[in-house]
Structure formats: C-alpha cells, structure tokens
Motif scaffolding. Structure first.
Motif, PDB file in Angstrom:
ATOM      1  N   ASP A 187      48.383  16.582  67.561  1.00  0.00           N
ATOM      2  CA  ASP A 187      49.496  17.174  68.543  1.00  0.00           C
ATOM      3  C   ASP A 187      49.488  19.335  68.318  1.00  0.00           C
ATOM      4  O   ASP A 187      50.019  18.928  67.735  1.00  0.00           O
ATOM      5  N   ARG A 218      51.500  21.003  70.245  1.00  0.00           N
ATOM      6  CA  ARG A 218      52.440  21.521  70.698  1.00  0.00           C
ATOM      7  C   ARG A 218      53.429  21.799  69.300  1.00  0.00           C
ATOM      8  O   ARG A 218      54.161  20.566  69.657  1.00  0.00           O
ATOM      9  N   ASP A 256      56.539  23.367  70.256  1.00  0.00           N
ATOM     10  CA  ASP A 256      57.807  23.517  70.973  1.00  0.00           C
ATOM     11  C   ASP A 256      58.270  22.081  71.590  1.00  0.00           C
ATOM     12  O   ASP A 256      57.594  21.440  70.822  1.00  0.00           O
ATOM     13  N   PRO A 298      56.039  19.227  78.094  1.00  0.00           N
ATOM     14  CA  PRO A 298      56.197  20.491  79.025  1.00  0.00           C
ATOM     15  C   PRO A 298      55.524  20.670  80.559  1.00  0.00           C
ATOM     16  O   PRO A 298      55.874  19.370  80.798  1.00  0.00           O
ATOM     17  N   HIS A 316      51.050  19.214  82.024  1.00  0.00           N
ATOM     18  CA  HIS A 316      49.965  18.090  80.485  1.00  0.00           C
ATOM     19  C   HIS A 316      49.156  17.027  80.812  1.00  0.00           C
ATOM     20  O   HIS A 316      49.313  16.516  81.895  1.00  0.00           O
TER      21      HIS A 316
END
Length: 178
Positions: free
Chosen positions: A140, A142, A144, A148, A151
C-alpha cells in the motif's frame, strides 16, 4: 460457492470499547456500490504515523478482496462521518476455484509503503486438492490519509511470482501453495 453475494457478515463494525455501541459500519464493496463477501478474519489496525492513534485498518474477505479503512483525512479530520473504506486490491483473479482469506493480514509500516502479508485457503474444505491458493505480499503506497478521489485496485495479474526478480518496486508478489 465462490460466486454468490453474501447477506450476512459482509461488513466491518467499529464499536465503542466501553459501551459496545456501533460507531460505524463499513460494508465491503464488490464494484464500489454493492455489498460484497463476508469478512471472516480479524481487522488489522495500523498506526501509520506513529502518533499512538490508530488511523488506518485493513480487512480481507472471502471473495479475494483487500480493503483499506481510513479513520483520518489528509487534513487531519477524524470525525466518524469522515471515516472511509475502499478496495485496495481485488485478488480474486488467477484462479478458477475462488480465493478466500480467513485470517487478517500482517502489516509492516515503512517510510515508503505499508506491506501487507496474508494467505488464501479454504478452511471449510481443508483437504480439497483442486484449490489454487497463494501467500501474498502487497504494498500500500498511499501514505496519506483518507480515501483517494480515484483509485484502481491492485489485481492478481499486477503481482509478480516470488523470486522472479521480485522487489519492492511493484504492487507486490505471491507464492503458490501446494
């Protein structure tokens, strides 16, 4: 039956630990809008930024799906109405017998990604020899918070076999199980 939708067990509930009150229920998604398969495994909570607060969780289902739940947004908001779920991976492909995840993924948080490791199998029919089970490691990337805006879930086809020039640059890898 690997093709039927499930009417029970197809959600992840977040409970208040003191009162048992349901704070939020996340339904698992097959296509982004419809209810998916049962979640038989525990959910893996993660403190991705080491602040002592769970800000993310990962869940797997009996249809080969991996989900990410975010308890915080990119702006740092953590109210229940901001909590989100989305499908991180759809690993149901690459098999003609279906793929079931009965155990929670292990998660290792690094600076560049969170590595999730888990295996497929059929606890309902453990001696069945016609299954096509695998041990997976997916990344993973991401770091943040929050879902999203767009995605595309990882797929079985986007993973590499373990040992075949596997590295941490792709979506992940898998090992076929006998």
């Amino acid at each position: 039956d690997s093709g039927a939708a499930t009417s029970m067990g197809n959600a992840v509930f977040v409970l208040d630990a003191l009162t048992g009150t349901v704070l939020k229920a996340f339904t698992t998604l097959t296509d982004g809008t419809s209810i998916g398969r049962s979640v038989a495994a525990a959910v893996t909570p993660v403190d991705s930024n080491s602040d002592g607060i769970i800000d993310r969780a990962y869940a797997v289902d009996l249809g080969g799906q991996v989900y990410r739940i975010d308890f915080e947004t990119a702006a740092g908001e953590s109210s229940q109405d901001k909590w989100t779920i989305y499908k991180l991976a759809d690993l149901s492909g690459g098999t003609t017998t279906g793929r079931k995840f009965f155990f929670a993924p292990d998660a290792i948080v690094t600076k560049r990604f969170t590595a999730l490791m888990f295996g497929s199998g059929d606890r309902e029919k453990p001696l069945l020899t016609s299954t096509e089970d695998h041990f997976f490691q997916i990344f993973d990337r991401r770091n943040d918070m929050g879902a999203p805006s767009t995605h595309t879930p990882m797929t079985f086809a986007s993973l590499k076999p373990m040992g075949a020039t596997s590295s941490t640059t792709g979506d992940g890898c898998y090992m076929s199980l006998a």
